[in-house]
Design a protein around this motif. Structure first.
Motif, short mmCIF file in Angstrom:
data_model
loop_
_atom_site.label_atom_id
_atom_site.label_comp_id
_atom_site.label_asym_id
_atom_site.label_seq_id
_atom_site.Cartn_x
_atom_site.Cartn_y
_atom_site.Cartn_z
N ALA A 131 -14.30 43.66 22.29
CA ALA A 131 -12.95 44.21 22.17
C ALA A 131 -12.10 43.79 23.36
O ALA A 131 -10.92 43.42 23.20
CB ALA A 131 -13.03 45.73 22.07
N PHE A 132 -12.68 43.85 24.56
CA PHE A 132 -11.91 43.42 25.74
C PHE A 132 -11.59 41.94 25.66
O PHE A 132 -10.44 41.53 25.91
CB PHE A 132 -12.69 43.73 27.02
CG PHE A 132 -11.93 43.36 28.25
CD1 PHE A 132 -11.03 44.24 28.81
CD2 PHE A 132 -12.09 42.10 28.85
CE1 PHE A 132 -10.30 43.88 29.95
CE2 PHE A 132 -11.37 41.74 29.97
CZ PHE A 132 -10.47 42.64 30.52
N ARG A 133 -12.57 41.14 25.31
CA ARG A 133 -12.39 39.69 25.25
C ARG A 133 -11.32 39.31 24.23
O ARG A 133 -10.59 38.32 24.41
CB ARG A 133 -13.72 39.03 24.90
CG ARG A 133 -13.72 37.52 24.93
CD ARG A 133 -15.13 36.97 24.75
NE ARG A 133 -15.71 37.35 23.48
CZ ARG A 133 -16.74 38.19 23.33
NH1 ARG A 133 -17.30 38.74 24.40
NH2 ARG A 133 -17.22 38.48 22.13
N GLU A 134 -11.22 40.09 23.16
CA GLU A 134 -10.27 39.79 22.07
C GLU A 134 -8.94 40.51 22.25
O GLU A 134 -8.13 40.57 21.32
CB GLU A 134 -10.91 40.17 20.74
CG GLU A 134 -12.14 39.31 20.41
CD GLU A 134 -13.02 39.93 19.33
OE1 GLU A 134 -12.61 40.94 18.72
OE2 GLU A 134 -14.13 39.40 19.12
N ASN A 135 -8.72 41.06 23.44
CA ASN A 135 -7.46 41.73 23.78
C ASN A 135 -7.17 42.94 22.90
O ASN A 135 -6.01 43.28 22.66
CB ASN A 135 -6.29 40.75 23.72
CG ASN A 135 -6.41 39.64 24.75
OD1 ASN A 135 -6.70 39.89 25.91
ND2 ASN A 135 -6.22 38.40 24.31
N ARG A 136 -8.22 43.62 22.46
CA ARG A 136 -8.06 44.87 21.70
C ARG A 136 -8.29 46.03 22.68
O ARG A 136 -9.33 46.67 22.69
CB ARG A 136 -9.05 44.91 20.54
CG ARG A 136 -8.77 43.86 19.46
CD ARG A 136 -9.71 43.96 18.26
NE ARG A 136 -11.03 43.44 18.56
CZ ARG A 136 -12.13 44.17 18.65
NH1 ARG A 136 -12.07 45.50 18.53
NH2 ARG A 136 -13.30 43.61 18.90
N ALA A 137 -7.26 46.25 23.51
CA ALA A 137 -7.40 47.21 24.60
C ALA A 137 -7.72 48.62 24.12
O ALA A 137 -8.55 49.32 24.72
CB ALA A 137 -6.12 47.22 25.45
N ALA A 138 -7.08 49.06 23.06
CA ALA A 138 -7.31 50.43 22.57
C ALA A 138 -8.75 50.59 22.09
O ALA A 138 -9.38 51.63 22.35
CB ALA A 138 -6.34 50.75 21.44
N ASP A 139 -9.26 49.57 21.41
CA ASP A 139 -10.66 49.64 20.94
C ASP A 139 -11.63 49.65 22.13
O ASP A 139 -12.62 50.39 22.13
CB ASP A 139 -10.97 48.44 20.04
CG ASP A 139 -10.24 48.50 18.71
OD1 ASP A 139 -9.79 49.60 18.32
OD2 ASP A 139 -10.13 47.45 18.06
N ALA A 140 -11.35 48.82 23.13
CA ALA A 140 -12.22 48.77 24.30
C ALA A 140 -12.22 50.12 25.02
O ALA A 140 -13.28 50.62 25.45
CB ALA A 140 -11.77 47.67 25.24
N THR A 141 -11.04 50.72 25.15
CA THR A 141 -10.95 52.02 25.81
C THR A 141 -11.68 53.10 25.03
O THR A 141 -12.38 53.95 25.60
CB THR A 141 -9.47 52.41 26.00
OG1 THR A 141 -8.81 51.40 26.78
CG2 THR A 141 -9.34 53.76 26.70
#
Length: 295
Positions: A223-233
């Protein structure tokens, strides 16, 4: 330009060493490797802190490395712990790992004897000049008694084969300074700090909780690598309490082995001076595993 050690970005798992009746259970160790390979884990790190390396004999330490490399069969990387507070011993173990086909070596800072910063540098220099595989500097002052300062790590970055740092100081300032002054890859040494470390330029984690939920940690990294910040959080928050209990209820790997026993994946047996999790701690652990959906 990619950082040195970029091939080890992603999820590395600090494997437990399973015991049965006081002896290393190599059959169960092979099953643990298969579990991680099936999950898609990028790299395995046996015989580290989580693997109870201080209580293994030299022969056991070497055999665990050999069995993990043999079982992985190139399906994921292997970066065993080969550190010691004796440079000669660390060199012997690192040479063994290289001979057996390990992809890199995880070398903890010399502990107990508390070398000077020059001593740290000369220790890693001796290894880097003698062994051809990449070396990950494991900096965990809470265990070793002394921090490898960022300026010393910057000196190490010019040595051949020093390519990574397992950052377990708990200091984002220290990690940021290393990232700003070197081209080394930084891997988080604290599960709960994985996302914060990624945010300042880290590229992965050497995970304890990955013994149990590797796919969730892989999902956070993706998620972080794919710029999905909300998912990573969201994944960070989901993992947070499980990570806290794996490392906070007692000294690692006591809670982890208790959890793996509850999940039917390990005997839970430890070697002295490690002792079983106390009943109150086990009750909290059960609650945490249940809240996560594992029990």
């Amino acid at each position: 330009m990619p950082r040195k050690g970029a091939a080890f970005a992603g999820l590395s798992v600090a494997l437990v060493t399973p015991f049965k009746n006081g002896e290393v259970d190599y059959d169960l160790l092979r099953k643990q490797v298969e579990f991680q390979v099936d999950a898609g884990t990028n790299c395995l790190c046996p015989v580290g802190t989580t693997g109870e390396s201080p209580t293994l004999s030299h022969d056991e330490h070497e055999k665990v490395i050999s069995v993990v490399v043999e079982t992985a069969r190139g399906r994921c990387k292997v970066m065993p712990g080969t550190g010691s507070n004796s440079t000669r011993e660390a060199l012997r173990l690192t040479k063994w790992a290289a001979k057996e086909g390990a992809d890199a070596a995880l070398v903890v800072a010399p502990y107990y004897n508390k070398p000077t910063q020059e001593g740290f540098f000369q220790h890693y220099k001796a290894l880097a000049e003698e062994v051809s595989i990449p070396i990950c500097v494991y900096n965990i002052p809470g265990r070793t008694g002394k921090n490898i300062e960022p300026e010393t790590i910057a000196r190490m970055a010019d040595l051949p084969n020093i390519t990574m740092v397992k950052e377990a100081t708990g200091s984002l300032d220290q990690a940021s300074q290393i990232l700003a002054t070197t081209d080394l890859t930084i891997l988080s040494g604290d599960d709960s700090l994985t996302l914060p470390l990624l945010s300042v330029g880290g590229e992965g984690v050497i995970s304890v909780v990955g013994n149990i939920v590797p796919k969730d940690m892989l999902a956070l990294l993706a998620a972080f690598r794919e710029n999905r910040a909300a998912d990573a959080t969201q994944l960070h928050h989901k993992l947070f309490y499980l990570c806290r209990d794996m490392l906070g209820l007692a000294t690692n790997p006591i809670p982890l082995k208790a959890a793996m026993k509850l999940l039917g994946r390990d005997t839970g047996e430890l070697r002295l001076p490690m002792t079983e999790l106390e009943p109150a701690g086990e009750a909290k652990l059960r609650k945490s595993l249940a809240a996560y959906g594992l029990l």
